[in-house]
Design a protein around this motif. Structure first.
Motif, PDB file in Angstrom:
ATOM      1  N   TYR A 104      39.363 -14.151  -8.582  1.00 50.50           N
ATOM      2  CA  TYR A 104      40.044 -15.337  -8.058  1.00 50.50           C
ATOM      3  C   TYR A 104      41.413 -14.963  -7.483  1.00 50.50           C
ATOM      4  N   SER A 105      42.159 -14.145  -8.219  1.00 49.31           N
ATOM      5  CA  SER A 105      43.493 -13.732  -7.757  1.00 49.31           C
ATOM      6  C   SER A 105      43.403 -12.924  -6.463  1.00 49.31           C
ATOM      7  N   GLY A 106      42.396 -12.057  -6.371  1.00 50.94           N
ATOM      8  CA  GLY A 106      42.229 -11.248  -5.172  1.00 50.94           C
ATOM      9  C   GLY A 106      41.979 -12.086  -3.937  1.00 50.94           C
ATOM     10  N   PHE A 107      41.121 -13.079  -4.061  1.00 54.13           N
ATOM     11  CA  PHE A 107      40.822 -13.938  -2.910  1.00 54.13           C
ATOM     12  C   PHE A 107      41.988 -14.866  -2.592  1.00 54.13           C
ATOM     13  N   GLN A 108      42.720 -15.302  -3.622  1.00 53.40           N
ATOM     14  CA  GLN A 108      43.884 -16.150  -3.394  1.00 53.40           C
ATOM     15  C   GLN A 108      45.009 -15.385  -2.702  1.00 53.40           C
ATOM     16  N   ALA A 109      45.030 -14.060  -2.888  1.00 55.36           N
ATOM     17  CA  ALA A 109      46.107 -13.244  -2.325  1.00 55.36           C
ATOM     18  C   ALA A 109      45.906 -12.934  -0.839  1.00 55.36           C
ATOM     19  N   VAL A 110      44.725 -13.224  -0.312  1.00 51.75           N
ATOM     20  CA  VAL A 110      44.474 -12.963   1.109  1.00 51.75           C
ATOM     21  C   VAL A 110      45.366 -13.881   1.949  1.00 51.75           C
ATOM     22  N   ASP A 111      46.057 -13.308   2.904  1.00 57.06           N
ATOM     23  CA  ASP A 111      46.987 -14.051   3.761  1.00 57.06           C
ATOM     24  C   ASP A 111      46.228 -15.130   4.552  1.00 57.06           C
ATOM     25  N   PRO A 112      46.610 -16.398   4.407  1.00 57.73           N
ATOM     26  CA  PRO A 112      45.936 -17.474   5.163  1.00 57.73           C
ATOM     27  C   PRO A 112      46.022 -17.278   6.670  1.00 57.73           C
ATOM     28  N   ASP A 113      47.100 -16.649   7.141  1.00 52.84           N
ATOM     29  CA  ASP A 113      47.239 -16.406   8.582  1.00 52.84           C
ATOM     30  C   ASP A 113      46.157 -15.469   9.099  1.00 52.84           C
ATOM     31  N   VAL A 114      45.777 -14.511   8.250  1.00 48.35           N
ATOM     32  CA  VAL A 114      44.705 -13.584   8.638  1.00 48.35           C
ATOM     33  C   VAL A 114      43.384 -14.335   8.766  1.00 48.35           C
ATOM     34  N   LEU A 115      43.122 -15.225   7.819  1.00 48.27           N
ATOM     35  CA  LEU A 115      41.898 -16.022   7.876  1.00 48.27           C
ATOM     36  C   LEU A 115      41.908 -16.960   9.079  1.00 48.27           C
ATOM     37  N   GLU A 116      43.068 -17.529   9.362  1.00 42.91           N
ATOM     38  CA  GLU A 116      43.181 -18.430  10.506  1.00 42.91           C
ATOM     39  C   GLU A 116      42.940 -17.676  11.811  1.00 42.91           C
ATOM     40  N   ALA A 117      43.466 -16.457  11.894  1.00 43.74           N
ATOM     41  CA  ALA A 117      43.237 -15.635  13.082  1.00 43.74           C
ATOM     42  C   ALA A 117      41.753 -15.302  13.235  1.00 43.74           C
ATOM     43  N   ALA A 118      41.099 -14.989  12.121  1.00 41.05           N
ATOM     44  CA  ALA A 118      39.664 -14.699  12.167  1.00 41.05           C
ATOM     45  C   ALA A 118      38.876 -15.929  12.590  1.00 41.05           C
ATOM     46  N   ARG A 119      39.309 -17.095  12.093  1.00 43.76           N
ATOM     47  CA  ARG A 119      38.673 -18.350  12.474  1.00 43.76           C
ATOM     48  C   ARG A 119      38.796 -18.582  13.980  1.00 43.76           C
ATOM     49  N   GLY A 120      39.993 -18.311  14.495  1.00 40.98           N
ATOM     50  CA  GLY A 120      40.233 -18.495  15.920  1.00 40.98           C
ATOM     51  C   GLY A 120      39.410 -17.549  16.783  1.00 40.98           C
ATOM     52  N   MET A 121      39.030 -16.411  16.207  1.00 39.11           N
ATOM     53  CA  MET A 121      38.210 -15.438  16.944  1.00 39.11           C
ATOM     54  C   MET A 121      36.723 -15.754  16.846  1.00 39.11           C
ATOM     55  N   GLY A 122      36.399 -16.842  16.137  1.00 36.96           N
ATOM     56  CA  GLY A 122      35.002 -17.255  16.064  1.00 36.96           C
ATOM     57  C   GLY A 122      34.247 -16.761  14.848  1.00 36.96           C
ATOM     58  N   MET A 212      37.067   0.199   3.332  1.00 38.06           N
ATOM     59  CA  MET A 212      37.189  -1.220   3.672  1.00 38.06           C
ATOM     60  C   MET A 212      38.437  -1.488   4.506  1.00 38.06           C
ATOM     61  N   LYS A 213      39.520  -0.743   4.253  1.00 42.38           N
ATOM     62  CA  LYS A 213      40.717  -0.895   5.069  1.00 42.38           C
ATOM     63  C   LYS A 213      40.440  -0.482   6.513  1.00 42.38           C
ATOM     64  N   VAL A 214      39.663   0.583   6.645  1.00 46.20           N
ATOM     65  CA  VAL A 214      39.288   1.031   7.991  1.00 46.20           C
ATOM     66  C   VAL A 214      38.436  -0.036   8.678  1.00 46.20           C
ATOM     67  N   GLN A 215      37.541  -0.664   7.915  1.00 45.10           N
ATOM     68  CA  GLN A 215      36.672  -1.704   8.462  1.00 45.10           C
ATOM     69  C   GLN A 215      37.488  -2.898   8.946  1.00 45.10           C
ATOM     70  N   VAL A 216      38.445  -3.340   8.112  1.00 40.42           N
ATOM     71  CA  VAL A 216      39.298  -4.467   8.486  1.00 40.42           C
ATOM     72  C   VAL A 216      40.131  -4.134   9.719  1.00 40.42           C
ATOM     73  N   ALA A 217      40.685  -2.916   9.741  1.00 37.58           N
ATOM     74  CA  ALA A 217      41.529  -2.502  10.875  1.00 37.58           C
ATOM     75  C   ALA A 217      40.716  -2.373  12.160  1.00 37.58           C
ATOM     76  N   ALA A 218      39.429  -2.027  12.006  1.00 36.41           N
ATOM     77  CA  ALA A 218      38.585  -1.843  13.188  1.00 36.41           C
ATOM     78  C   ALA A 218      38.123  -3.157  13.791  1.00 36.41           C
ATOM     79  N   ASP A 219      38.127  -4.240  12.994  1.00 38.34           N
ATOM     80  CA  ASP A 219      37.723  -5.529  13.522  1.00 38.34           C
ATOM     81  C   ASP A 219      38.746  -6.022  14.537  1.00 38.34           C
ATOM     82  N   PRO A 220      38.314  -6.619  15.614  1.00 43.08           N
ATOM     83  CA  PRO A 220      39.258  -7.102  16.628  1.00 43.08           C
ATOM     84  C   PRO A 220      40.239  -8.097  16.035  1.00 43.08           C
ATOM     85  N   GLY A 221      41.498  -8.034  16.484  1.00 46.67           N
ATOM     86  CA  GLY A 221      42.532  -8.967  16.021  1.00 46.67           C
ATOM     87  C   GLY A 221      43.081  -8.598  14.704  1.00 46.67           C
TER      88      GLY A 221
END
Length: 221
Positions: A104-122, A212-221
Motif C-alpha cells: 500500500y505504501s509503495g503504491f501511495q508513494a508513486v507521484d500523481p503527476d507521473v500517473l497523470e502524464a501516463a494518463r495523458g499519453m493514453g 524496472m527502472k530501465v523499463q520506466v525510463a524507456a517508456d515515452p514521457g
C-alpha cells in the motif's frame, strides 16, 4: 550426550536435513500464500477511494499481527488439530500486515503527476499499473517480502509446539534431553537460513529494480 557440535552435525545430518526441509516448506508456503493475498489486496486498497474499507482491512490485519503466536496456535488447534496445516495458517495470518502495509505504501508513494502524464499519453489502467506503478512500488513491496520472510522463518520454530516439525523440533528435543548441541544446531541453522534468504532476496531486489527502472525510463514521457 557429550559429543561435540561437529560430531553431532555429522552423526545427525539426515535428521537435521529433514527438519530443515520441513521448516523451509512451512515458511515458504505461508509466505507464498501471504504474497498471493496481501499484495493484490494492497494494490486494490491503494486505488480505493472508500476510506472506511481501507480502515477495516488494516484494522483486521493489525489485530491478527498483535495476537501472541502461542495464543494463535492454541486457538487454531480446536479448529484444525495439530501439525503442518495450523502452523502454516498461523504464519500466513502473521505475514499479511507487513506485506499489505508495504504494498500500500509503495503504491501511495508513486507521484500523481507521473500517473497523470501516463494518463495523458493514453495509458489505460492496466498499462499504468504494470508499466508505471508496479515498477516504482517494487522496492517497497520487496522490502516487505524480505522483512516478513525473515520473521516467518524465525516464527516457524514455534511450529514444533503443535507437532509440525521443523528446526524448532531440534530445539525442543534438545531442551527436553538437556542436549546443548541439538539446541544450538536448531537455532543456528534457522538463523543462517534467515540470513541466506534475506541476502538472496536483496540481490533479487537490486536486479529486478534496476530492470524496472530501465523499463520506466524507456517508456515515452
Amino acid at each position: 550426550m557429550n559429543e561435540s557440535l561437529w560430531e553431532f552435525l555429522i552423526h545427525r545430518l539426515p535428521d537435521i536435513g529433514k527438519a530443515f526441509q520441513e521448516h523451509l516448506i512451512i515458511a515458504s508456503t505461508a509466505m507464498l500464500l501471504g504474497c498471493l493475498v496481501a499484495i493484490p489486496v494492497g494494490v486494490g486498497l491503494a486505488g480505493n477511494r472508500i476510506k472506511w474499507i481501507n480502515s477495516i482491512v488494516f484494522t483486521v490485519a493489525s489485530v491478527l499481527q498483535t495476537v501472541p503466536s502461542l495464543a494463535l496456535l492454541a486457538l487454531l488447534i480446536p479448529l484444525l488439530g495439530i501439525g503442518t496445516t495450523p502452523a502454516i495458517l498461523a504464519l500466513f495470518l502473521y505475514s499479511l500486515m507487513p506485506l499489505l502495509r508495504n504494498t500500500y505504501s509503495g503504491f501511495q508513494a508513486v507521484d500523481p503527476d507521473v500517473l497523470e502524464a501516463a494518463r495523458g499519453m493514453g495509458y489505460n489502467t492496466t498499462q499504468r499499473l504494470f508499466k508505471i506503478q508496479l515498477p516504482l512500488a517494487f522496492p517497497y513491496i520487496m522490502t516487505g517480502i524480505r522483512v516478513t520472510t525473515v520473521y516467518i522463518i524465525n516464527w516457524t520454530t514455534l511450529a514444533a509446539l503443535i507437532g509440525a516439525g521443523g528446526l524448532g523440533q531440534l530445539i525442543l528435543t534438545g531442551l527436553a534431553v538437556n542436549m546443548k548441541t541439538m539446541v544450538i544446531t536448531g537455532a543456528l541453522v534457522a538463523v543462517l537460513l534467515a540470513l541466506l534468504v534475506d541476502f538472496l532476496f536483496g540481490k533479487l531486489e537490486r536486479i529486478v529494480s534496476n530492470r524496472m527502472k530501465v523499463q520506466v525510463a524507456a517508456d515515452p514521457g
